[in-house]
Design an enzyme around this catalytic site. Structure first.
Site, PDB file in Angstrom:
ATOM      1  N   ASP A 275       0.837  -1.194   0.000  1.00 38.69           N
ATOM      2  CA  ASP A 275       0.000   0.000   0.000  1.00 38.69           C
ATOM      3  C   ASP A 275       0.874   1.246   0.000  1.00 38.69           C
ATOM      4  O   ASP A 275       0.666   2.190  -0.761  1.00 38.69           O
ATOM      5  CB  ASP A 275      -0.878  -0.038   1.262  1.00 38.69           C
ATOM      6  N   ASP A 391      -9.675  -1.581   3.050  1.00 34.56           N
ATOM      7  CA  ASP A 391      -9.225  -1.222   4.389  1.00 34.56           C
ATOM      8  C   ASP A 391     -10.088  -1.890   5.438  1.00 34.56           C
ATOM      9  O   ASP A 391      -9.600  -2.471   6.399  1.00 34.56           O
ATOM     10  CB  ASP A 391      -9.290   0.293   4.593  1.00 34.56           C
TER      11      ASP A 391
END
Lengths: 471, 728, 248
Positions: A275, A391
């Site tokens: 990420d 997420d």
């Protein structure tokens, strides 16, 4: 100016504020011609928009303050006050968005914990494994074997994610919007039908409830169709949010069930690193995507994002010729609780990016970035922050794994760590004004707290509660 | 770094567990439940399907007074009870519960099954057979026959195994745990409260704390095997999971002649391999089947020595599994023969190419089955009886001829083997039923120690122990002495089994030679010692390689009761200690003696010596392993599935021919919720106090906070500050 | 039956904090964030003290040492949080003077100290009690080895006491650091009160012996007396403080 503040600040209600502004300006929009009205609208929206106040004053901002000053007829020395008010509003609205994100994350985590506690079969896999994690960690293997197996598994998984992201970028770059749209629709289809079916059957198996296939299919069909409509088309915002959370919970449960133990941890670590790289490094795919999107004034993708607020479609004079744009103008005058996210399906504008595969691998390649929507000239804007669905999934995996341990202290610690990470990320977002990855900080804190709490705090507190010693 | 912590965490977790739970609950680990099973139309077993835990106050029944009190208490409206009982009252309590099971206060029954504990008490009756009075009658030859009808072979049968109870039954057999339940739980906390019971009322004061027990029992499954199979077939997750598993394992067989052949007349020598009891895996099984297995192994060893001479007939030694549940294993065997679906056996006679052999039913001439042999351990029993089926005996001439021949020979060789007195008597429980039902009309006899009804009162029960067979060893013997100790049972068995072996030897024998040797008494002694007294004896160890021995020990510890042999039927891929051991013994006793003294390197299929031997003698040997005392065990054991033919299409979700074949399945439960715990129940007074305090605090807190919030600026502001406020 | 006790203890220990949260904190997002952040600080202090306890293997059975160390660590982190919030306030300083009459409760040192104390308290109470609550959901209660059946009730009461005590301690510490000049007697006596009463109540809980019910009476009573004392002191100090930022 004072009425602006009085009305909007005290009530903390974006909608009302926006409505009031819009009503004030609608007459102007209708009266004036398109280009200038769009400037006005963007101005008024921009004032409420928290981030912009922190940006160095460029022309647009200057216009904003000027416009505002003009509108209210106040002298320019009130620009100062404006800044302060904007800062205050930044804080208020920023904090409100943070809390507005806390709520769905908490709900998602609670749902996952409840499902895991109630349906014991999700706590471990009975031997089956996903095809992306081919190495089977046997409990009799030595720790070294387990380690390299888990690293290999996680690497393959990340590899799949990378490949999917690159494919998505290429599709985006070459404007295969229909393919992307279809891909996303297919992935939510699979989630809403297939995984919900699995969940329902596991639930019924656990409680030994008997149901016939016809009733089950009717229920499932209704549920799935409503979900598809809510996520991809029109529907109340709250319904969309509920369905998105539900799909995240399903994904998280599947991962918790089928990923082997060590692989999960290594995967969480790897995915936060990925990420970080993907969003921040110059060659990172997501950064490239953001910049491409920026240059095209494109929007984010639907069904991959949880939005804390409404998205306004102020778009007029749209450039893009994609056929889906047509829907936009028809929604121009609807400013209430239309789920603006669904409108965004029909367009491909905006800067936010969440990748999501469709097809069998769809769920694995979620990209999670928290982004600020780049303020564009003509098109719609979004207020508030968005959190990628991936997420949610990875947070839920962490906390779900913690709840399987049976120690609630670990769960609470991971929960607080994740929320603090989220908070910190949002603060950094407000400071840096560029897209930031949501996973690294939260997962970093979460993993540290998981292992340390489980290893060190758990025996400590077990002893304390056993002897009823309070510290 | 994460992995390092993981190392440590695992370590730490083993050191410190959930301390509070340990303070609250006492986990009883050596307890065995009664589980749920299904046949094609019904379900049997204990516990409700959608319940997983049953709690109640512990109540013990150790004498008549306590039982009488329970009878009366059961009618009152009192909290639920879990009854811990001695075997002598078990049946009565079950009946008490079943009498009015909807309103019964009994939430679970726990049987104390430790013989040492029981024998010291005055009420030391043991509970009897769990099977029905006519075992396996539905799939016998006489189930639809009006003339004969079922016969009461097992008069002491309670039929508890085949009933459907809505409460769990458990048994505890570990002395420490029995004492925890009875002394530290009931005697300490509950006894004085129950002693206050008067004839008209019973109440528990809210300040009294009682000791309770939780029985966890979570069974999956559905109404019957048919429904359950259908439901299991619906695939709902990535993995397939079934709610019920077919019972069965493997039938083992071997040819005692030089090679398997369909050309010579085949005589089957068979015995059963499995048993059941109400409590899963807990099968002492001393009389049925261990006694018959001991006899079978003695005969096998003797006949294997005569292998080279017996080239006129094929002796097929078969161990039938899954017989306890309606002859599943033998019906499989018989139906495979009839439908010509018997599995192919590959043989390589020392060459590289393999031939295949399929057993066919044409040349099977007779079946000699060894049934229960245990009663001969008692002084007054000397005889074995020859049982046969009267219907085929009357109808089929070749059957009658075979049976006559066998009877004559047996009576000739032994004066203690007698035919049954009543010629119209049915065939008792025996594998021969399956052969005759499947139209394999051959003469079969079943040799057993009873005439009209079972001698053993504990058939298929938890008390089918060697002591109840009068097989005991004096206490002061060392292992070496005990191994050679001759029990009455072994002594008499030697003579009887020798006669049987002589009979088999003389069948189809063109010459008139008789078998001169006897069944080895030392072998029988060792088997008796090792099966009944010490399951990890050196004799067994010397028959296995080290890894096999390790597997054996693992199997012994795999199921409760640990360390004891279990002969439970089980489900397909689950090796059970007793059955696995029997297959090893069969291997050992049927080994090829010519190859016994090969060295370790030569003891394998590829060794030149072996291949040469195989080529020269045109035989094929499959298994080789080398054992400690320099013995090469070269044998050919084959196994076929013993799962009932009704499950041939189990994967498709259907059962076939359930009227012809049994369809027993067991619920596929996992051990997570199956446990027994004792703890204290919360005193109602404390519970009430806590709840009321909690609610009062909650309400008060909301009210106070609301008020404080409203008047905050009065309470928390200094007096002069208010003035500043106004000016600001 | 045990579920009744579960709900009783749940309401008893977490009722007041829930009421305080719902009525005073949930309405303002900034307060929620401050609450979370102070919980986080407490967690870190717990982690450190647990690490130390874990590392000193021979002292593991003697909880007194770990307890004292933990108390001091918590108080240090309370002070650290004070410094942190002080710095954060600077960022908001500018805005206050324009609109402070509109929002009396925001950026108010008294409110901040209350919120952060409640944050400390909630997380500390949660950690002490959730596992015990989890054990209460089973059918049984403690007692088979001779422990008192009041175990759960006493644990819940002491948890509540600690939650409220943490709130008071934060108020006393932060506000005394704000209004009293450095090195004044009053400041030091307030800080000393906080640390000493924390130590006192924690060490008192060492005397809890589940096999002797009498010890519960003394412990609970004394703890609540200390709580009342702290509440009085904190109310006094709040009334002395004007609405102002922390650490003036």
């Amino acid at each position: 100016m004072s009425d602006l503040l009085d009305n909007s600040v005290n009530e903390y209600d974006l909608l009302k504020a926006a409505n009031r502004q819009l009503e004030n300006y609608r007459s102007k929009i209708n009266a004036e011609n398109m280009p200038s009205s769009s400037i006005n609208s963007e101005t008024e929206v921009k004032i409420i928009e928290p981030r912009n106040s922190r940006r160095p004053r460029d022309q647009v901002d200057g216009q904003a303050s000027v416009e505002l000053a003009n509108r209210n007829g106040s002298p320019s020395n009130e620009e100062e006050n404006l800044d302060e008010i904007e800062e205050e509003l930044v804080l208020k609205y920023g904090a409100q968005h943070v809390v507005k994100l806390f709520v769905p994350v908490t709900i998602c985590l609670i749902f996952v914990i409840a499902s895991l506690s109630a349906i014991k079969s999700y706590q471990k896999s009975n031997g089956a494994q996903l095809i992306y994690t081919p190495f089977n960690e046997d409990s009799q293997d030595s720790n070294g074997t387990k380690l390299w197996m888990s690293i290999a598994n996680a690497s393959i998984f990340i590899g799949v994610v990378v490949v999917m992201t690159v494919v998505l970028i290429l599709l985006y770059k070459f404007k295969f919007y229909k393919v992307i749209h279809g891909w996303l629709a297919f992935s939510s289809l699979m989630l809403l039908f297939l995984f919900t079916f699995m969940f329902i059957t596991e639930f019924f198996k656990q409680f030994n409830i008997v149901i016939d296939m016809i009733t089950l299919w009717i229920l499932l069909w209704n549920f799935g169709i409503v979900g598809m409509a809510a996520i991809h088309w029109k529907g109340p915002l709250i319904l969309q949010q509920i369905f998105l959370i539900f799909t995240c919970v399903q994904m998280a449960l599947i991962f918790i069930k089928y990923l082997p133990e060590w692989t999960t941890w290594v995967l969480l670590a790897f995915i936060s690193i990925w990420d970080l790289i993907a969003v921040l490094c110059p060659f990172g795919p997501l950064r490239i995507l953001v910049e491409t999107a920026k240059s095209r004034n494109d929007n984010l993708f639907p069904s991959m994002v949880y939005s804390s607020t409404l998205i306004y479609m102020m778009a007029t004079g749209v450039d893009n010729d994609t056929p889906m744009e047509q829907d936009l103008t028809s929604n121009l005058n609807q400013v209430e609780n239309d789920n603006q996210n669904t409108q965004s399906t029909s367009q491909t504008q905006g800067g936010d990016l969440r990748n999501r595969h469709s097809g069998a691998r769809a769920h694995h390649a979620n990209r999670q970035t928290i982004q600020e929507l780049e303020h564009q000239q003509q098109e719609e804007e979004e207020n508030g922050v968005k959190l990628g669905l991936g997420d949610f999934i990875f947070y839920s995996i962490l906390v779900g794994k913690a709840s399987i341990l049976g120690d609630w202290n670990t769960v609470i610690a991971c929960f607080v760590a994740i929320l603090i990470g989220l908070c910190l990320t949002l603060v950094l977002l407000a400071v840096f004004h560029k897209p930031l990855p949501a996973l690294p900080i939260s997962l970093f804190f979460g993993l540290i707290f998981y292992f340390l709490t489980n290893l060190v705090v758990r025996p400590f507190y077990d002893n304390l509660t056993y002897y009823q010693v309070f510290i | 770094m994460n992995t390092f912590f993981f190392f440590l965490s695992v370590l730490v977790r083993t050191i410190i567990s959930d301390l509070n739970k340990e303070r609250t609950y006492v986990n009883l680990l050596n307890t065995i439940p009664c589980i749920r099973r299904f046949n094609s139309s019904h379900q049997i077993g204990c516990g409700k399907l959608d319940y997983s835990s049953y709690e109640g106050i512990v109540y013990s029944v150790r004498d008549k007074a306590e039982f009488g009190r329970l009878e009366k208490l059961n009618k009152l409206d009192i909290p639920d009870l879990v009854v811990v009982t001695l075997p002598s009252y078990f049946a009565k309590i079950v009946q008490l519960h079943q009498h009015d099971s909807g309103n019964s206060r009994i939430q679970g029954i726990v049987l104390v099954s430790n013989l040492d504990y029981i024998s010291n008490l005055t009420e030391s009756d043991l509970n009897l057979s769990d099977d029905s009075t006519s075992p396996n009658s539905k799939f016998s030859l006489y189930s639809t026959n009006k003339t004969y009808g079922p016969s009461e072979w097992n008069p002491s049968g309670t039929n508890f195994m085949f009933q459907n109870f809505n409460i769990p039954f458990y048994t505890i057999y570990d002395l420490n745990e029995i004492e925890k339940v009875i002394d530290e739980c009931y005697d300490k906390f509950n006894q004085h409260i129950f002693d206050k019971y008067t004839s008209n009322s019973f109440s528990i004061k809210s300040s009294e704390s009682l000791c309770g027990m939780q029985l966890g029992l979570r069974m999956t499954g559905a109404v019957s095997s048919t429904v359950c199979t259908r439901r299991s077939n619906i695939m709902h997750t990535l993995e397939s999971s079934s709610f019920c598993d077919p019972l069965g394992g493997s039938n083992y067989f071997t040819f005692l002649s030089q090679r398997p052949s369909n050309d010579l007349p085949i005589t089957i020598l068979s015995a059963r391999l499995d048993a059941f009891s109400l409590y899963e895996y807990f099968t002492p099984a001393a009389n049925e089947p261990i006694s018959s297995l001991i006899g079978l192994f003695g005969i096998t060893e003797l006949l294997a020595k005569q292998r080279s001479q017996m080239n006129y007939s094929s002796i097929l030694v078969v161990l039938f599994d899954n017989e306890a549940f309606d002859y599943g294993g033998s019906s499989r065997f018989a139906s495979d023969l009839v439908r010509e679906k018997f599995p192919e056996i590959k043989l390589s006679f020392g060459q590289d190419q393999e031939e295949s052999f399929v057993l066919k039913k044409n040349n099977i001439t007779s079946i000699i089955e060894l049934g229960q042999l245990g009663a001969i351990g008692f002084e007054q029993n000397e005889n074995l009886y020859i049982h046969r089926d009267p219907i085929s005996y009357a109808k089929e001439p070749n059957v009658a001829k075979t049976i006559k021949q066998l009877t004559d020979k047996l009576t000739k060789y032994s004066s203690n083997i007698k035919p049954i007195e009543n010629i119209n008597q049915q065939l008792p429980t025996s594998s021969i039923h399956s052969f005759l039902r499947n139209n394999i009309l051959i003469g079969g006899i079943s040799l057993a120690d009873f005439n009209k009804e079972f001698n053993s009162k504990f058939y298929h029960g938890v008390f089918d122990t060697p002591e109840n067979m009068n097989v005991t060893f004096p206490d002061d013997l060392s292992e070496d002495e005990a191994v050679n100790f001759t029990t009455k049972f072994a002594e008499k068995l030697q003579g009887l089994t020798t006669s049987i072996a002589q009979t088999i030897f003389s069948l189809h024998n063109p010459t008139q030679t008789e078998l001169s040797e006897q069944v080895s008494l030392s072998t029988l002694n060792r088997l008796v010692y090792c099966f009944y007294k010490n399951t990890t004896c050196k004799y067994f160890q010397d028959m296995m390689t080290t890894s096999q021995w390790k597997s054996y020990l693992t199997l012994l510890e795999a199921n409760l009761p640990k360390g004891k042999l279990s002969f439970y039927t089980g489900v397909d891929d689950n090796p059970i200690s007793g059955k696995w051991l029997s297959s090893m013994l069969l291997r050992y006793f049927s080994r090829n003696l010519d190859l016994e003294s090969l060295s370790e390197d030569d003891c394998s299929k590829d060794s030149e010596k072996v291949r040469k031997y195989e080529r020269e003698n045109h035989i094929s040997i499959r298994n080789f392993y080398y054992v400690k005392n320099s013995t090469c065990v070269a044998s050919s054991i084959f196994l076929t599935s013993s799962v009932s033919p009704a499950f041939d299409q189990f994967e498709k979700g259907v059962l076939v021919e359930t009227d012809k074949f049994p369809a027993w399945t067991e619920s596929s439960w996992n051990g997570v919720d199956v446990q027994m715990k004792i703890f204290m129940f919360t005193r109602p007074s404390i519970a009430g106090l806590t709840l009321s305090l909690g609610i009062v605090t909650l309400v008060l807190a909301f009210v106070l906070t609301f008020l404080a919030d409203k008047f905050a600026h009065r309470i928390f502001y200094p007096k002069d500050a208010e003035q500043n406020e106004i000016f600001d | 039956m045990a579920l009744i006790e579960f709900f009783g203890c749940l309401f008893l220990a977490f009722g007041p904090p829930t009421a305080m949260f719902a009525i005073t904190i949930a309405k303002d997002p900034i307060r929620v964030i401050i609450l979370m952040t102070s919980s986080f600080f407490w967690l870190i202090s717990l982690l450190i003290s647990a690490l130390v306890w874990f590392a000193l293997v021979p002292l593991r059975n003697k909880l007194l040492f770990a307890l004292v160390f933990s108390v001091f660590t918590q108080e240090v982190f309370r002070y650290l949080f004070y410094l942190f919030i002080k710095k954060a306030q600077k960022g908001l300083e500018k805005v206050q003077k324009n609109i402070h009459h509109k929002d009396r409760t925001d950026f108010d040192g008294r409110v901040i100290s209350y919120v952060s104390g409640l944050g400390f308290g909630i997380i500390s109470g949660a950690f002490s009690l959730v596992n015990v609550l989890g054990d209460m959901t089973g059918p049984g209660t403690v007692g088979i080895y001779g422990d008192s059946q009041y175990f759960f009730l006493v644990s819940a009461m002491l948890s509540l006491c600690f939650i409220l005590l943490h709130t008071c301690w934060s108020i006393i510490m932060y506000l005394s650091l704000t209004i009293y000049p450095k090195k004044s007697v009053k400041l030091w006596s307030c800080l000393f009160l906080v640390v000493f009463s924390h130590l006192f109540v924690s060490c008192l809980s060492l005397a809890n012996d589940s096999k002797r019910e009498k010890s519960y009476v003394y412990t609970v009573l004394l703890s609540y007396i200390v709580l009342i004392l702290n509440v009085v002191v904190s109310v006094v100090i709040v009334r002395k403080t004007y609405k102002q930022k922390l650490g003036a």
